[in-house]
Enzyme design. Structure first.
Site, short mmCIF file in Angstrom:
data_model
loop_
_atom_site.label_atom_id
_atom_site.label_comp_id
_atom_site.label_asym_id
_atom_site.label_seq_id
_atom_site.Cartn_x
_atom_site.Cartn_y
_atom_site.Cartn_z
N HIS A 210 4.04 0.34 -1.33
CA HIS A 210 3.11 -0.57 -0.64
C HIS A 210 3.71 -1.22 0.60
CE1 HIS A 210 0.64 -0.61 -4.47
NE2 HIS A 210 -0.27 -0.42 -3.53
N GLU A 235 6.36 6.43 -1.64
CA GLU A 235 5.28 6.24 -0.67
C GLU A 235 5.39 4.90 0.05
OE1 GLU A 235 0.65 5.10 -1.29
OE2 GLU A 235 1.35 6.89 -2.34
N GLU A 261 -1.17 5.98 4.84
CA GLU A 261 -2.30 5.18 4.38
C GLU A 261 -2.74 4.16 5.43
OE1 GLU A 261 -2.69 1.60 1.08
OE2 GLU A 261 -1.52 3.39 0.61
N HIS A 311 -5.43 9.39 1.05
CA HIS A 311 -5.49 8.12 0.34
C HIS A 311 -6.94 7.85 -0.05
CE1 HIS A 311 -5.87 3.58 0.48
NE2 HIS A 311 -4.91 3.73 -0.40
#
Length: 387
Positions: A210, A235, A261, A311
Site C-alpha cells: 500500500h 506490491e 495502482e 487493480h
C-alpha cells in the site's frame, strides 16, 4: 446516433458503509442516445470522498458530450483529456473520463451487436483468471489467516493477496516516515508464514504494501517475506512519486515488484517500462482512462514482456470491463477481485456476474453484457451528493 444525456449515480452498496472518512461509495455513469441505446461505465474513487468528486466531474463533462456521436470514442477521449491539461489530466480527470469511456464502449458494442472484447480484437481465452483479495475479512491473528487461507484455496483459488502489516492500516494514504515497529513487522511475517503453511508450496501469495514504506524498510520486508514464505510479488513498496526510489528498491529486492495502482495513463507507465522498475503492472481501468487507455498500457507492457494484472477494488462495472480487456490481452496474468465484494457486485446488476472459483466469465451479450439496476441506484443512492 447522438448522445442525448449523461448522468452519474453515487451509491453505497450494502455491506460497504463503514462510516466517516472510510465510507465507500461507488460511482456509475450512464450515457443515453437518441436511438434508445444506453451504456454504463464506472468511475469510483475512494477513500476521501473521491467518488463524489468524480461524479461531479462527469456532470461537468456532459456539455462536451451531448450532441456528439458516441462511436467517436478516441476523439472524445482526447477532447476530454486535453480539456484539463493545465490542471493535470491524470488522476482526477482521467478517473472521470474512465466512466465515460467505458460507457461509450458499452454503447458501441450494443449498437453493433457484439461484446466489447470482440471490438478489442477478439478473445485469447474463454474465462478470466482471478486472484483473491478480501478473503481474510475479520482475521487478526496468524491463526485466523491460516483458517481463512485454507478455505480460499479449497474454494478453487490458486493466488491470493493480502497486506499482513496491520499496524500500518491507520496510515494508508497518510505516509509520514515509512517505518513499522518491530512487533508490527514480526506479526506480518508470522501472518504470511501461516498462510504459506495453510496453502502449501504452489499457491501464489501476493503482498500489498500500500505504498506505506521507505526504501530500507521496503527492501527488508520484501526480501524477508520472500525468504521465509516465497511470495510471488511485493506490491507498491513505496509512495508512487519517486522513480529513483523505486529503482533502488527494484535493484535490491529478490521477489517480483508490482506497481501501477496509483499511476494514470500511458505516460505515467512509460518510466516503469524504460527503467525496468517492475515485473508486473496493475493499472486500474476506472482510474487510468477506461478501456481505451488500459488497452494502450497493456500493449506498451507487451513490448517489454511485462504481464498486466489490473487493480480491481471498486464496483460491478469495473470488474466486468476489466474482464473484457483481459480476455483480449495477450500479456495477461490475473484480474484482482475481492471475495467479500461479490454480493455487492451482484446487488448493483440486473443479472449476476458469473464467478467460478478462480475464474470470472462475461456473458457474451452485446456491449459489456450486463445492465446496472436502476432500482439499485435508487435504493442505495446517496442523497444530495450533487447539490
Amino acid at each position: 446516433m447522438k448522445i442525448t444525456d449523461v448522468n452519474a449515480y453515487v451509491v453505497t452498496p450494502p455491506g460497504h458503509a463503514y462510516g466517516g472518512p472510510n465510507e465507500r461509495q461507488w460511482t456509475f455513469v450512464r450515457i443515453d442516445t437518441d436511438e434508445g441505446i444506453h451504456g454504463w461505465g464506472e468511475c469510483t474513487n475512494y477513500p476521501g470522498g473521491g467518488s463524489f468528486l468524480t461524479a461531479r466531474a462527469v456532470l461537468l463533462m456532459k456539455e462536451v458530450l451531448v450532441g456528439e456521436d458516441p462511436a467517436n470514442i478516441e476523439p472524445l477521449w482526447h477532447r476530454l483529456f486535453r480539456r484539463y491539461t493545465y490542471m493535470s489530466s491524470r488522476g482526477f480527470a482521467s478517473t472521470a473520463i474512465s466512466g465515460i469511456d467505458i460507457a461509450l464502449w458499452d454503447i458501441k458494442g450494443k449498437a453493433l451487436g457484439v461484446p466489447v472484447y470482440e471490438l478489442l480484437g477478439g478473445k485469447f481465452r474463454d474465462e478470466v483468471r482471478l486472484y483473491a483479495n478480501g478473503w481474510f475479512t475479520g482475521a487478526t491473528t496468524p491463526e485466523d489467516y491460516y483458517e481463512a487461507a485454507k478455505k480460499v484455496v479449497a474454494d478453487g483459488h490458486e493466488a491470493m493477496k493480502l497486506d499482513p502489516f496491520n499496524e500500518m492500516v491507520p496510515v494508508h494514504t497518510k505516509f509520514t516516515d515509512g517505518v513499522i515497529s518491530h512487533a508490527g513487522e514480526q506479526l506480518g511475517y508470522d501472518i504470511v508464514r501461516a498462510v504459506r503453511e495453510a496453502v502449501g508450496p504452489k499457491p501464489e501469495i501476493l503482498i500489498d504494501a500500500h505504498g506505506n514504506f521507505n526504501v530500507p524498510t521496503a527492501i527488508r520486508l520484501a526480501n524477508t517475506l520472500h525468504e521465509q514464505s516465497n511470495i510471488e510479488w511485493f506490491e507498491e513498496p513505496l509512495p508512487q512519486e519517486s522513480w529513483d526510489a523505486l529503482e533502488t528498491v527494484r535493484q535490491n529486492t529478490v521477489p517480483n515488484i508490482c506497481v501501477g495502482e496509483r499511476l494514470y495513463t500511458r505516460w505515467d507507465f512509460l518510466p516503469v517500462f524504460r527503467k525496468n522498475l517492475a515485473n508486473y503492472i496493475m493499472p486500474d481501468i476506472v482510474w487510468t482512462g477506461g478501456i481505451s487507455e488500459i488497452k494502450k498500457i497493456a500493449s506498451m507492457a507487451e513490448a517489454y514482456y511485462i504481464p498486466i494484472s489490473p487493480h480491481n477494488a471498486m464496483g460491478s462495472i469495473q470488474i466486468v470491463a476489466g474482464a473484457h480487456v483481459c480476455m483480449s490481452t495477450v500479456n495477461f496474468y490475473r484480474l484482482e477481485h475481492a471475495i467479500a465484494f461479490i454480493p455487492m457486485y451482484q446487488a448493483m446488476l440486473e443479472e449476476p456476474i458469473e464467478f467460478d472459483g478462480q475464474y470470472v466469465r462475461v456473458s457474451g451479450k452485446p456491449g459489456l453484457g450486463v445492465e446496472v439496476s436502476m432500482e439499485a441506484m435508487e435504493r442505495y443512492g446517496v442523497e444530495g451528493w450533487d447539490e
